[in-house]
Design a protein around this motif. Structure first.
Motif, PDB file in Angstrom:
ATOM      1  N   HIS A  73       0.835  -1.207   0.000  1.00 36.91           N
ATOM      2  CA  HIS A  73       0.000   0.000   0.000  1.00 36.91           C
ATOM      3  C   HIS A  73       0.872   1.261   0.000  1.00 36.91           C
ATOM      4  N   SER A  74       1.927   1.244   0.814  1.00 38.20           N
ATOM      5  CA  SER A  74       2.805   2.416   0.926  1.00 38.20           C
ATOM      6  C   SER A  74       3.541   2.668  -0.385  1.00 38.20           C
ATOM      7  N   PHE A  75       4.001   1.613  -1.010  1.00 34.60           N
ATOM      8  CA  PHE A  75       4.668   1.695  -2.323  1.00 34.60           C
ATOM      9  C   PHE A  75       3.783   2.442  -3.319  1.00 34.60           C
ATOM     10  N   ALA A  76       2.526   2.012  -3.433  1.00 32.96           N
ATOM     11  CA  ALA A  76       1.613   2.628  -4.403  1.00 32.96           C
ATOM     12  C   ALA A  76       1.300   4.074  -4.046  1.00 32.96           C
ATOM     13  N   THR A  77       1.031   4.322  -2.775  1.00 32.62           N
ATOM     14  CA  THR A  77       0.670   5.677  -2.338  1.00 32.62           C
ATOM     15  C   THR A  77       1.809   6.654  -2.546  1.00 32.62           C
ATOM     16  N   HIS A  78       3.021   6.261  -2.197  1.00 33.62           N
ATOM     17  CA  HIS A  78       4.176   7.158  -2.324  1.00 33.62           C
ATOM     18  C   HIS A  78       4.479   7.468  -3.789  1.00 33.62           C
ATOM     19  N   LEU A  79       4.276   6.493  -4.672  1.00 37.56           N
ATOM     20  CA  LEU A  79       4.478   6.748  -6.103  1.00 37.56           C
ATOM     21  C   LEU A  79       3.472   7.781  -6.615  1.00 37.56           C
ATOM     22  N   LEU A  80       2.213   7.607  -6.240  1.00 33.49           N
ATOM     23  CA  LEU A  80       1.172   8.532  -6.708  1.00 33.49           C
ATOM     24  C   LEU A  80       1.352   9.925  -6.119  1.00 33.49           C
ATOM     25  N   GLU A  81       1.776   9.997  -4.871  1.00 34.65           N
ATOM     26  CA  GLU A  81       2.027  11.299  -4.233  1.00 34.65           C
ATOM     27  C   GLU A  81       3.107  12.082  -4.969  1.00 34.65           C
ATOM     28  N   ARG A  82       4.021  11.350  -5.568  1.00 34.65           N
ATOM     29  CA  ARG A  82       5.141  12.006  -6.256  1.00 34.65           C
ATOM     30  C   ARG A  82       4.909  12.142  -7.766  1.00 34.65           C
ATOM     31  N   GLY A  83       3.653  11.932  -8.176  1.00 35.61           N
ATOM     32  CA  GLY A  83       3.293  12.229  -9.555  1.00 35.61           C
ATOM     33  C   GLY A  83       3.294  11.075 -10.527  1.00 35.61           C
ATOM     34  N   ALA A  84       3.435   9.835 -10.051  1.00 35.72           N
ATOM     35  CA  ALA A  84       3.418   8.687 -10.972  1.00 35.72           C
ATOM     36  C   ALA A  84       2.049   8.544 -11.616  1.00 35.72           C
ATOM     37  N   ASP A  85       2.031   8.117 -12.865  1.00 34.87           N
ATOM     38  CA  ASP A  85       0.790   7.906 -13.586  1.00 34.87           C
ATOM     39  C   ASP A  85       0.050   6.688 -13.025  1.00 34.87           C
ATOM     40  N   LEU A  86      -1.265   6.802 -12.889  1.00 40.34           N
ATOM     41  CA  LEU A  86      -2.072   5.732 -12.301  1.00 40.34           C
ATOM     42  C   LEU A  86      -1.930   4.428 -13.086  1.00 40.34           C
ATOM     43  N   ARG A  87      -1.847   4.523 -14.413  1.00 44.51           N
ATOM     44  CA  ARG A  87      -1.720   3.322 -15.250  1.00 44.51           C
ATOM     45  C   ARG A  87      -0.385   2.607 -15.011  1.00 44.51           C
ATOM     46  N   VAL A  88       0.646   3.390 -14.764  1.00 43.54           N
ATOM     47  CA  VAL A  88       1.964   2.803 -14.487  1.00 43.54           C
ATOM     48  C   VAL A  88       1.921   2.058 -13.153  1.00 43.54           C
ATOM     49  N   VAL A  89       1.293   2.687 -12.145  1.00 47.41           N
ATOM     50  CA  VAL A  89       1.185   2.050 -10.826  1.00 47.41           C
ATOM     51  C   VAL A  89       0.348   0.770 -10.933  1.00 47.41           C
ATOM     52  N   GLN A  90      -0.708   0.823 -11.738  1.00 47.17           N
ATOM     53  CA  GLN A  90      -1.526  -0.375 -11.974  1.00 47.17           C
ATOM     54  C   GLN A  90      -0.676  -1.518 -12.520  1.00 47.17           C
TER      55      GLN A  90
END
Length: 296
Positions: free
Chosen positions: A246-263
């Motif tokens: 959960h932390s991995f995904a949240t921290h990526l999105l907080e720093r501007g990662a694209d949702l599709r990339v995180v998916q």
């Protein structure tokens, strides 16, 4: 009903090719549902109503069962009744009019970056098992891997030269995830200094992370280790192996990662599963606003 449940589970395993962990979870859900129906005097699958299913869901919620588990249980029951309808065991599907319990869906707990750092650096790297544990924690946070993916990794799933790991997710779907420099460094130390001593006489064992007996780590072992290091780091939150995902995904999105990339990195089949982490981000922003704004 038990016989029909077993036929359904065989169908999921043989024809649908669902992962063993998913089938085990569905087995537990359906057995609990069958016991609930028996307790409430519902005899036969053709006698089940949408009210029975709804009451079962509420009974699970009142027991304090996690929202994700309740939602998964509803999925299992829905697929079960669709199977029965297709096999002409029932004339009407009682779940066709039910909505998913979206309001019960909990925002997952996440750690702050500083808390992750405290947790990951807690193992004593002067000790071979501490070196292993540090590498496992680094890999969990660097890749967002599921527990089952981590413990089933083999040594040849790593490509240290280019810095990638091959994960096999739900339904045995393969994905390639970058490691990151810190995880690479921790893995290098573990593979060179710690793993040879752990493997001992089990030279044919290709498992990446090994116990002190030279066997693959288990879910329970990893769970206990994370609980231990959470206590040592004096982190007050409820931390599980999945918390690092959960932390991995949240921290990526907080720093501007694209949702599709995180998916893609998480191995989610549906982007709606990944979107929950955007809610985490918004909730944290609201919390920070309430805490620091002069007129919250």
């Amino acid at each position: 009903m038990q016989e029909l449940i077993q036929q359904f589970l065989d169908y999921l395993s043989v024809e649908r090719g669902l992962a063993p962990n998913t089938i085990q979870a569905y087995t537990r859900d359906l057995k609990e549902f069958a016991a609930f129906l028996k307790e409430h005097g519902v005899v036969g699958v053709d006698k089940v109503t949408h009210k029975d299913v709804t009451e079962f869901m509420w009974s699970r919620k009142n027991k304090g069962i996690a929202a994700n588990s309740i939602s998964r249980g509803l999925v299992a029951i829905r697929i079960f009744f669709r199977f029965l309808l297709r096999e002409q065991k029932i004339k009407q599907d009682p779940t066709s009019v039910l909505d998913s319990p979206k309001l019960w869906k909990c925002i997952p707990d996440v750690l702050g970056v500083a808390e992750v750092e405290k947790l990951i650096t807690e193992p004593d790297t002067r000790d071979p098992l501490g070196i292993r544990d540090r590498a496992m924690l680094e890999l969990l946070y660097a890749t967002g891997a599921r527990v089952s993916e981590l413990i089933n990794l083999n040594i040849n799933d790593l490509n240290m030269d280019v810095g990638f790991v091959k994960c096999f997710g739900k339904g045995n779907k393969e994905r390639i995830v970058p490691l990151g420099r810190k995880a690479q460094a921790a893995l290098k130390v573990y593979i060179e200094k710690s793993r040879p001593g752990l493997i001992g006489k089990h030279l044919s064992n290709n498992g990446l992370f090994l116990s002190r007996l030279g066997k693959k780590m288990t879910r329970q072992m990893l769970w206990k280790l994370i609980k231990k290091y959470t206590r040592q780091a004096r982190i007050k939150k409820e931390v599980t192996p999945h918390t690092l995902r959960h932390s991995f995904a949240t921290h990526l999105l907080e720093r501007g990662a694209d949702l599709r990339v995180v998916q893609e990195l998480l191995g989610h089949a549906n982007i709606s599963t990944t979107q929950i982490y955007t809610h985490v981000d918004k909730e944290r922003l609201k919390m920070i606003h309430r805490k620091y704004h002069p007129r919250p």
